[in-house]
Structure formats: structure tokens, C-alpha cells
Design a protein around this motif. Sequence first.
Motif, short mmCIF file in Angstrom:
data_model
loop_
_atom_site.label_atom_id
_atom_site.label_comp_id
_atom_site.label_asym_id
_atom_site.label_seq_id
_atom_site.Cartn_x
_atom_site.Cartn_y
_atom_site.Cartn_z
N GLY A 1 -6.54 -13.95 71.81
CA GLY A 1 -5.43 -14.72 71.26
C GLY A 1 -5.72 -15.06 69.80
N PHE A 2 -5.23 -16.21 69.33
CA PHE A 2 -5.49 -16.58 67.93
C PHE A 2 -6.08 -17.99 67.86
N GLY A 3 -7.29 -18.08 67.25
CA GLY A 3 -7.86 -19.39 66.93
C GLY A 3 -8.37 -20.20 68.11
N ILE B 1 -8.87 -28.65 51.72
CA ILE B 1 -8.30 -27.32 51.43
C ILE B 1 -8.92 -26.31 52.38
N PHE B 2 -8.26 -25.17 52.53
CA PHE B 2 -8.85 -24.13 53.39
C PHE B 2 -8.42 -22.74 52.93
N GLU B 3 -9.01 -21.74 53.55
CA GLU B 3 -8.65 -20.34 53.33
C GLU B 3 -8.52 -19.64 54.67
N GLY B 4 -7.88 -18.48 54.67
CA GLY B 4 -7.81 -17.64 55.87
C GLY B 4 -8.10 -16.22 55.43
N MET B 5 -9.07 -15.58 56.04
CA MET B 5 -9.42 -14.20 55.68
C MET B 5 -10.00 -13.53 56.91
N LEU C 1 -12.25 -10.59 63.02
CA LEU C 1 -12.91 -11.89 62.97
C LEU C 1 -12.21 -12.70 61.89
N TYR C 2 -11.48 -13.73 62.31
CA TYR C 2 -10.75 -14.58 61.36
C TYR C 2 -11.70 -15.63 60.82
N LEU C 3 -11.79 -15.69 59.48
CA LEU C 3 -12.74 -16.62 58.86
C LEU C 3 -11.97 -17.77 58.25
N ARG C 4 -12.45 -18.95 58.49
CA ARG C 4 -11.76 -20.14 58.00
C ARG C 4 -12.71 -20.98 57.14
N PRO C 5 -12.82 -20.64 55.84
CA PRO C 5 -13.55 -21.51 54.92
C PRO C 5 -12.71 -22.78 54.67
N ALA D 1 -3.66 -10.51 67.99
CA ALA D 1 -2.42 -10.71 67.24
C ALA D 1 -2.07 -12.20 67.18
N TYR D 2 -1.45 -12.64 66.06
CA TYR D 2 -1.08 -14.04 65.90
C TYR D 2 0.07 -14.42 66.83
N PHE D 3 1.08 -13.56 66.91
CA PHE D 3 2.23 -13.85 67.77
C PHE D 3 1.98 -13.26 69.15
N ALA E 1 -1.01 -24.73 46.62
CA ALA E 1 -2.41 -24.95 47.02
C ALA E 1 -2.49 -24.72 48.53
N LYS E 2 -3.63 -24.20 48.99
CA LYS E 2 -3.77 -24.02 50.44
C LYS E 2 -4.47 -25.28 50.96
N CYS E 3 -3.67 -26.34 51.10
CA CYS E 3 -4.24 -27.62 51.56
C CYS E 3 -3.62 -27.97 52.92
N ASN F 1 0.04 -29.48 53.43
CA ASN F 1 1.25 -28.64 53.43
C ASN F 1 1.59 -28.20 54.85
N TYR F 2 0.55 -27.92 55.62
CA TYR F 2 0.77 -27.39 56.97
C TYR F 2 1.11 -28.53 57.92
N ALA F 3 0.45 -29.69 57.74
CA ALA F 3 0.77 -30.86 58.58
C ALA F 3 2.25 -31.23 58.40
N GLY G 1 6.57 -21.17 58.01
CA GLY G 1 5.59 -22.22 58.26
C GLY G 1 4.19 -21.83 57.80
N GLY G 2 3.79 -20.59 58.04
CA GLY G 2 2.43 -20.19 57.66
C GLY G 2 2.36 -18.77 57.16
N MET G 3 3.42 -18.28 56.53
CA MET G 3 3.41 -16.89 56.05
C MET G 3 4.50 -16.65 55.00
N CYS H 1 4.63 -11.95 56.41
CA CYS H 1 3.29 -11.40 56.18
C CYS H 1 2.30 -12.50 55.84
N GLY H 2 1.07 -12.27 56.24
CA GLY H 2 0.00 -13.22 55.96
C GLY H 2 -1.27 -12.68 56.57
N THR H 3 -2.40 -13.32 56.31
CA THR H 3 -3.65 -12.85 56.89
C THR H 3 -3.56 -12.89 58.41
N ALA H 4 -3.08 -14.01 58.93
CA ALA H 4 -2.99 -14.15 60.39
C ALA H 4 -1.88 -13.25 60.94
N ALA H 5 -0.72 -13.28 60.32
CA ALA H 5 0.45 -12.57 60.86
C ALA H 5 0.44 -11.08 60.54
C1 COI Z 1 -3.41 -17.35 57.38
O1 COI Z 1 -2.59 -16.45 57.51
O2 COI Z 1 -4.61 -17.12 57.21
C2 COI Z 1 -3.01 -18.75 57.40
O3 COI Z 1 -3.70 -19.57 56.85
C3 COI Z 1 -1.81 -19.17 58.16
C4 COI Z 1 -2.10 -20.06 59.31
C5 COI Z 1 -0.81 -20.58 59.80
C6 COI Z 1 -2.79 -19.38 60.44
#
Ligand code: COI
Length: 369
Positions: A35-37, A81-85, A147-151, A179-181, A207-209, A212-214, A246-248, A313-317
Motif C-alpha cells: 500500500g502507501f505509507g 517542512i518535508f520532502e517526498g522522493m 522505497l518512498y523516502l520522507r526527509p 501504488a498511491y491510489f 513551500a513543502k510544509c 499546507n497539507y493539514a 490535495g497532494g499533487m 502527477c507527483g512523487t507518490a501519485a
Molecule cells: C509526494 O508526492 O511525495 C507528496 O508529498 C504528496 C503526499 C500527499 C503523499
Amino acid sequence: MIVDVQERDGTGIAFEPATELVPADERARLLIDPGFGRVFTDHMAIIEYDEQNGWHDARITARQPFTMDPASPVLHYAQEIFEGMKAYRRPNGGAALFRPDANARRFAKSAIRMAMPPLPEEMFLESVRALVSTDREWIPETEAGSLYLRPFMIANGSFLGMRSSTRFIYAVIASSVGAYFKNDSASVSLWVTREYVRAAPGGTGEAKCGGNYAGSLVAQAEAIRRGCDQVVFLDAVERRWVEELGGMNVFFVFDDGSIQTPPLDGTILHGVTRDSLLRLARDMGLTVREEPYSIDQWKADAESGRLTEAFACGTAAVVTPIGRVKEADGEFSIGGQSSGPLTLRLRSALVDIQRGSAPDPYGWIQQID
Ligand code: COI
């Protein structure tokens, strides 16, 4: 529990191996359908900051809970702040990161916007590489797996005054993902919120803070209640221009073969996937526009057939087709509500480079080991 502190070859990152690793058969079971996360690896990277010592004490250590003072600024004022890669398995058995330097740069920019000390880009890259190299067995072998990395960086310390903290923790955790979905349909559906906005000019939208997502979660919950997968936000001033989900990020494809995405005007996240797709599309000879697109035009173009495809589109999606868009007073569908040919073409061009099944003419891939 930590034992046996070692220096990690030449990186300046100490290595404190976890004593209790998830057993290999349990890990294999978790990686079948992660799944995701939800599935996390054995280790994490940490670097600490204070005014006197700057960034210090870089280490790979066992993944474990933080102990924090209840007056830590991140808990009150969301200084975070965070990143997704992602790291991918390569056909040669190694692992690779996709454009980690772009994440390192964006992380430093987000830090400056949130009055946090930017982490030197080389430290960011070393920490991510060291974690992937330590926990590489957690990269799923499945087709959509990575492997999803979350700095991330948080303000700690102990005070309630309104000023930036003087102490910070930077950490990287890693999650084996598919997959994210989880939705089995060929495309996702969107809910257009008219009540909530994600970002306003002069705010923190690019900013990736975490804030914004909350702030987007109530609108995302509304989307789910309305039977949709994701929320789409309009601009804060005219409530007319499509900004992002929301996140892409979002792209539109037209019957003349051109593509369009909203411009980076300060309220939209500078997506690494967005940027990579723009480059791929231009190199395919497509006409590409970074221009505002209104929700009314989207509806009119979908109904007339001028708009043939749309995707998130996005790292997760990664690249996910959008099939249906719903509002309080109706809905419209896009194309055949499945992956259109251009969406598929762009997706394959991207994923093939990420996974090593196509050459990388851009220098986007950083091999580990
Ligand atoms: C990402 O795509 O890496 C994000 O930060 C979006 C998040 C909603 C999972």
C-alpha cells in the motif's frame, strides 16, 4: 536499542545499526502488497541543529519514536517542512534515486520560507543515500513498488514565544510502497472545493510544509464524502483558476496534442514530477503551456471534446489519469475515463527512466553503490 557505533565510510554519518531487525520472512510478507505509507524500514537518518554547533551528530540509527518537550515549537506553530522522493530497484540489482538534488534544493527553499536553517544540500543527499543503502532490502520487487523516502525537519526546544526556534531535528524515514491510489478503476475522480483554498499569494503554498497539507484535509475529507478520490483547489483571489490537488500537480491534454499545467506563481508546489514531465513533453516535440486554466474552461473543454485527457502527477501519485470531476451542481467526465494515449506515453517515458528500463539522457538517476 543501539549498539556498535561505526563510522560510515567517508560520509561523516555515524552508523548505529538497529539490534532488532524485522525478520526476512516477515519483511517479504509485508512487501507483497505494502500500500502507501504503512510499511516502514528498520532504520532512519537523523541530523541535529542548534545555534552553537550548527548541523551536527549525523547518524543512521534504529527507527524509533522521538522524545520531545511538550513546548516544542513544531507542536504549537507547525514549524515543519518535508520532502517526498523515491528509490527504485534497478535491473542490475542496485538501487537508484530520481533527481534527489532537486529535492535537496526544494528542501532548502522550504526551510528559508519557514524561518528554519537550510540543511546543506550535500548533507541531505548523503543522509538519503546512506539510509537507502542501509535498508535497500526493503525496496519491493513488485512492478509499482519503490522505497518512498520522507526527509523532514521539525523545530524542537522548549518555549512558546512567537519567533523561530533555535533547535531543529532533521530526519529521513523510509516506507516500502506500491501504488498511491488503491482504487482499482482506471482513473481517479476529483471534487472541486468552492469553500476552501489551499494557498494564497504571499502565503506558504510553494513551500513543502506540513501546514499546507493539514489545511487541505477538511476539503479532502469532503471529497471522499462526495465519492471522489482527491480534492482540487482553485486560486484564493478569483476562485476560478485551477491550482493543484490535495497532494499533487495537475496537467491537461488537448485534441491538438498540446498539454498545459498551471504556472508556478507562488501558490503552487514546484513538483519534481511536474518539472520532469514538462521536460519530457518538450523533448517529444509537444506544445507545452504553463498557463492558468479556469474550472469553467475545463468543464467546457471536456464537454466539447477539446480536452481529451487530464492527469495528476507527483512523487507518490506518479502519473494518474483523471476520469471525472464533480462539483456541487453537477459533474463532467474526461475522455473515456481511462488512461489516454498521451498520459500513457508520458507516464512510460518517466517510469522507464526511473526504473532503468530506458536510458537517462538527463542525468536524473543517481545510482547507489
Ligand atoms: C509526494 O508526492 O511525495 C507528496 O508529498 C504528496 C503526499 C500527499 C503523499
